[in-house]
Design a protein around this motif. Sequence first.
Motif, PDB file in Angstrom:
ATOM      1  N   THR A  65      52.632  21.378  17.457  1.00 16.99           N
ATOM      2  CA  THR A  65      51.927  22.278  16.549  1.00 16.99           C
ATOM      3  C   THR A  65      52.128  21.800  15.121  1.00 16.99           C
ATOM      4  OG1 THR A  65      51.833  24.541  15.685  1.00 16.99           O
ATOM      5  CG2 THR A  65      53.950  23.787  16.533  1.00 16.99           C
ATOM      6  N   ASP A  66      51.153  22.100  14.263  1.00 18.46           N
ATOM      7  CA  ASP A  66      51.288  21.766  12.850  1.00 18.46           C
ATOM      8  C   ASP A  66      52.059  22.835  12.083  1.00 18.46           C
ATOM      9  OD1 ASP A  66      49.878  19.484  13.359  1.00 18.46           O
ATOM     10  OD2 ASP A  66      47.999  20.146  12.451  1.00 18.46           O
ATOM     11  N   ALA A  67      52.339  23.969  12.744  1.00 18.22           N
ATOM     12  CA  ALA A  67      53.151  25.006  12.121  1.00 18.22           C
ATOM     13  C   ALA A  67      54.593  24.509  12.042  1.00 18.22           C
ATOM     14  CB  ALA A  67      53.069  26.300  12.926  1.00 18.22           C
ATOM     15  N   ARG A  68      55.184  24.568  10.861  1.00 19.98           N
ATOM     16  CA  ARG A  68      56.496  23.975  10.633  1.00 19.98           C
ATOM     17  C   ARG A  68      57.613  25.010  10.744  1.00 19.98           C
ATOM     18  NH1 ARG A  68      55.485  19.607   5.720  1.00 19.98           N
ATOM     19  NH2 ARG A  68      53.861  18.441   6.806  1.00 19.98           N
ATOM     20  N   TYR A 141      51.948  15.831   1.646  1.00 23.89           N
ATOM     21  CA  TYR A 141      51.417  16.129   2.970  1.00 23.89           C
ATOM     22  C   TYR A 141      50.562  14.979   3.496  1.00 23.89           C
ATOM     23  CZ  TYR A 141      52.791  20.994   2.133  1.00 23.89           C
ATOM     24  OH  TYR A 141      53.511  22.137   1.883  1.00 23.89           O
ATOM     25  N   ARG A 142      49.732  14.396   2.631  1.00 24.56           N
ATOM     26  CA  ARG A 142      48.842  13.322   3.032  1.00 24.56           C
ATOM     27  C   ARG A 142      49.448  11.971   2.653  1.00 24.56           C
ATOM     28  NH1 ARG A 142      43.769  15.237   4.166  1.00 24.56           N
ATOM     29  NH2 ARG A 142      43.749  13.336   5.421  1.00 24.56           N
ATOM     30  N   ILE A 143      48.915  10.903   3.221  1.00 27.86           N
ATOM     31  CA  ILE A 143      49.440   9.559   2.964  1.00 27.86           C
ATOM     32  C   ILE A 143      49.322   9.187   1.481  1.00 27.86           C
ATOM     33  CG2 ILE A 143      48.958   7.105   3.397  1.00 27.86           C
ATOM     34  CD1 ILE A 143      50.572   8.496   5.570  1.00 27.86           C
ATOM     35  N   GLY A 466      51.636   8.670   9.793  1.00 29.06           N
ATOM     36  CA  GLY A 466      52.639   9.043   8.810  1.00 29.06           C
ATOM     37  C   GLY A 466      52.586  10.465   8.318  1.00 29.06           C
ATOM     38  N   GLU A 467      51.495  11.181   8.593  1.00 30.47           N
ATOM     39  CA  GLU A 467      51.439  12.583   8.198  1.00 30.47           C
ATOM     40  C   GLU A 467      52.099  13.429   9.281  1.00 30.47           C
ATOM     41  OE1 GLU A 467      47.466  13.650   7.051  1.00 30.47           O
ATOM     42  OE2 GLU A 467      47.290  11.932   5.699  1.00 30.47           O
ATOM     43  N   GLU A 468      52.939  14.356   8.870  1.00 29.95           N
ATOM     44  CA  GLU A 468      53.809  15.076   9.796  1.00 29.95           C
ATOM     45  C   GLU A 468      53.079  16.251  10.444  1.00 29.95           C
ATOM     46  OE1 GLU A 468      54.409  14.484   6.627  1.00 29.95           O
ATOM     47  OE2 GLU A 468      56.058  13.050   6.521  1.00 29.95           O
ATOM     48  N   THR A 469      51.992  15.940  11.142  1.00 32.11           N
ATOM     49  CA  THR A 469      51.130  16.956  11.754  1.00 32.11           C
ATOM     50  C   THR A 469      50.852  16.588  13.213  1.00 32.11           C
ATOM     51  OG1 THR A 469      49.243  15.739  10.825  1.00 32.11           O
ATOM     52  CG2 THR A 469      50.021  17.666   9.598  1.00 32.11           C
ATOM     53  N   PRO A 470      51.770  16.872  14.112  1.00 32.92           N
ATOM     54  CA  PRO A 470      51.610  16.434  15.503  1.00 32.92           C
ATOM     55  C   PRO A 470      50.375  16.977  16.199  1.00 32.92           C
ATOM     56  CG  PRO A 470      53.481  17.949  15.248  1.00 32.92           C
ATOM     57  CD  PRO A 470      53.049  17.560  13.886  1.00 32.92           C
ATOM     58  N   GLU A 471      50.018  18.220  15.911  1.00 31.25           N
ATOM     59  CA  GLU A 471      48.846  18.787  16.578  1.00 31.25           C
ATOM     60  C   GLU A 471      47.562  18.101  16.119  1.00 31.25           C
ATOM     61  OE1 GLU A 471      46.661  23.123  17.319  1.00 31.25           O
ATOM     62  OE2 GLU A 471      48.529  23.014  16.168  1.00 31.25           O
ATOM     63  N   THR A 472      47.498  17.719  14.852  1.00 32.22           N
ATOM     64  CA  THR A 472      46.320  17.017  14.330  1.00 32.22           C
ATOM     65  C   THR A 472      46.116  15.687  15.046  1.00 32.22           C
ATOM     66  OG1 THR A 472      46.505  18.052  12.149  1.00 32.22           O
ATOM     67  CG2 THR A 472      45.314  15.965  12.273  1.00 32.22           C
ATOM     68  N   THR A 526      59.442  10.448  15.585  1.00 33.67           N
ATOM     69  CA  THR A 526      59.024  11.542  14.719  1.00 33.67           C
ATOM     70  C   THR A 526      58.178  12.542  15.504  1.00 33.67           C
ATOM     71  OG1 THR A 526      57.013  10.367  14.074  1.00 33.67           O
ATOM     72  CG2 THR A 526      58.984  10.017  12.708  1.00 33.67           C
ATOM     73  N   VAL A 527      58.036  13.737  14.943  1.00 34.10           N
ATOM     74  CA  VAL A 527      57.253  14.767  15.633  1.00 34.10           C
ATOM     75  C   VAL A 527      55.785  14.358  15.715  1.00 34.10           C
ATOM     76  CG1 VAL A 527      58.821  16.662  15.074  1.00 34.10           C
ATOM     77  CG2 VAL A 527      56.992  16.086  13.474  1.00 34.10           C
ATOM     78  N   GLN A 528      55.256  13.674  14.692  1.00 32.53           N
ATOM     79  CA  GLN A 528      53.849  13.274  14.727  1.00 32.53           C
ATOM     80  C   GLN A 528      53.593  12.235  15.826  1.00 32.53           C
ATOM     81  OE1 GLN A 528      55.767  13.028  11.927  1.00 32.53           O
ATOM     82  NE2 GLN A 528      55.607  11.023  10.956  1.00 32.53           N
ATOM     83  N   TYR A 529      54.560  11.397  16.075  1.00 33.95           N
ATOM     84  CA  TYR A 529      54.455  10.393  17.139  1.00 33.95           C
ATOM     85  C   TYR A 529      54.379  11.075  18.511  1.00 33.95           C
ATOM     86  CZ  TYR A 529      55.596   5.748  19.191  1.00 33.95           C
ATOM     87  OH  TYR A 529      55.594   4.553  19.863  1.00 33.95           O
TER      88      TYR A 529
END
Length: 592
Positions: A65-68, A141-143, A466-472, A526-529
């Motif tokens: 989820t992108d919710a942190r 948040y973004r690269i 690199g953006e920490e948004t796994p759900e995205t 990482t969580v995004q991975y």
Amino acid sequence: AHSLESTYRMSATAKDRMLKAYIVKILLRYTSVAVLMVLSIGQDICHAVEKLEAFYSVYVTQAITDARILPDTRIDAKHLSRTVDVSACRGEYEPATFTIRAHRRLTGVRVSVTDLFHEKDRIHSSAVDVRIVKCWFQAGYRIYDVKKRILTPELLLKDDKLIRVDYKSKDNYLRVKDRNGKDVYVLISGSDSRDIVDILPRDADTLQPVDIDAGTNKQFWITVRVPQDAKPGEYTGKLSISADGTPPSDIVLRLRVWPFELEKPALRYAIYYRGRLSRHPITAPEMRKHRDQLGLLNSNWKTPEQYLAEMRNLKAHGVEYPTVYQSDEALFRQEVSLRDKAGLPKDALYSLGVQTGNPSKPEDLHALEKKITRWKRIIGEHGYENLYVYGIDEAKGDLLRAQRPAWITVRKAGGKVFAAINTGSAGVMGDILDLAVLPGKPDQKEAEQYHKMGGQVFSYSNPQVGEETPETYRRNFGIALWKAGYQGAMNYAYQHSANHIWNDFDHPKYRDHVFAYPTVNNVIDTVQYEGFREAIDDIRYISTLSRLINHGSENNVPDARQAKAWLENIRPDRGLQQQRQEAIDWILRLSR
């Protein structure tokens, strides 16, 4: 006796009423005793739970989820739970998460895993990996967002103390060994990284105890890898939690192993991988001169141990086609050997070590043809079938058109051409481009243009790594690509250090692109991975269902038509976990 004698003189109806009343009286007497016993036991349980809740609460939430979840995040009470549920197929990796919120300071918090059991079958505890989700400060948040200091859950650590965070100054510190072998912390969030060039981080091999301040959260990440020989069924085990001065407690871990095998993904998952072996050790003076190489551990240069570890890490995450940047033939052979050890496939090799350029003179084109022929022979000796040669990156206009003679020459020599290319270029070079790597949101109409000319389409930069948004990442690189008719993904990049890869604040324009941070002997995920891996698994479930639908359609199975209609209507903007479960239900139905 008197009562019974009186009963004999009663009518049958009266006798029946009295006997019933007598039975009810007896039942009530003994039932009240049983109720009191249950209430007493329940009261003891409640006291035990209350005693534990006085120390900490446990919340179970969705992993991807992108919710942190930050140290001060208030988690909804509906997530209070002592059960973690996971379902997966044999050979699959599946994530889950739980969070401990401390009501008073906890020290030495330990989490251990028991074996999981289903009747007489067992899955060893080593199949369950537990890590700590480390929050640290990042530049945005973004690269391209580099001017902030945002507390971000990203690293999956075995040792929480590897990174120390100063919440007041919003700085990160990394634990390293000094010259005397003593642990010291160095700043890794300054505007200049020259003082940390030589740092060599190393995470622990096993999960270490962690401290949790009162009123704060600590999130734990679980990854279950189901053994290939596991029998289907529901397995149950425990995650045992202990801390200094607190009673131990357990979380139930339930694992459902599905009774079918997952197909390989119908899409191909590649990635820009910049790492290369060098003729010199990474500590040698010769290595200092290389551009983009600020730090002994970086995205460009690897020891053989690091290279192999990263190939295995990519394979475990479903990314089986990392690109090759190596141009030295001898070192390329060594890299191929390491890729073989990692078990990567050999039907295609995507090379940026060999590129097309834009030569136009006959002698230059002849030299390019000879080079492609030589590299085709080299990869053939190692069992590779197809060599993809990279064009000029993101070329436009005249520069794009100027590559036509070179691309024709590469294809004449038996190679294939791939390149990151802007949307709208199909009509310019699509007839001689074997693989277009397109940026941004998937464009079905653009993909169809390449398909009509026999080309393939991969996706990148949606967003870049690199953006920490796994759900995205799960949403954009899974179902979205499949719906748009893409053949795969080649995102940029597994690692690209803007300056020092462990410092997000030392470049004026870019944040570091990282799926996994390099260490001395391995990587830190990482969580995004993990979200990217779930995108690939979504496609594996879709691929499995598609095969069953095709088989059912050939045999005129009514369920196959319904499943096909369902599959055509899935969407990336809907609940991904719910759609996966629905796919599983259809797979089970068609399998029967």
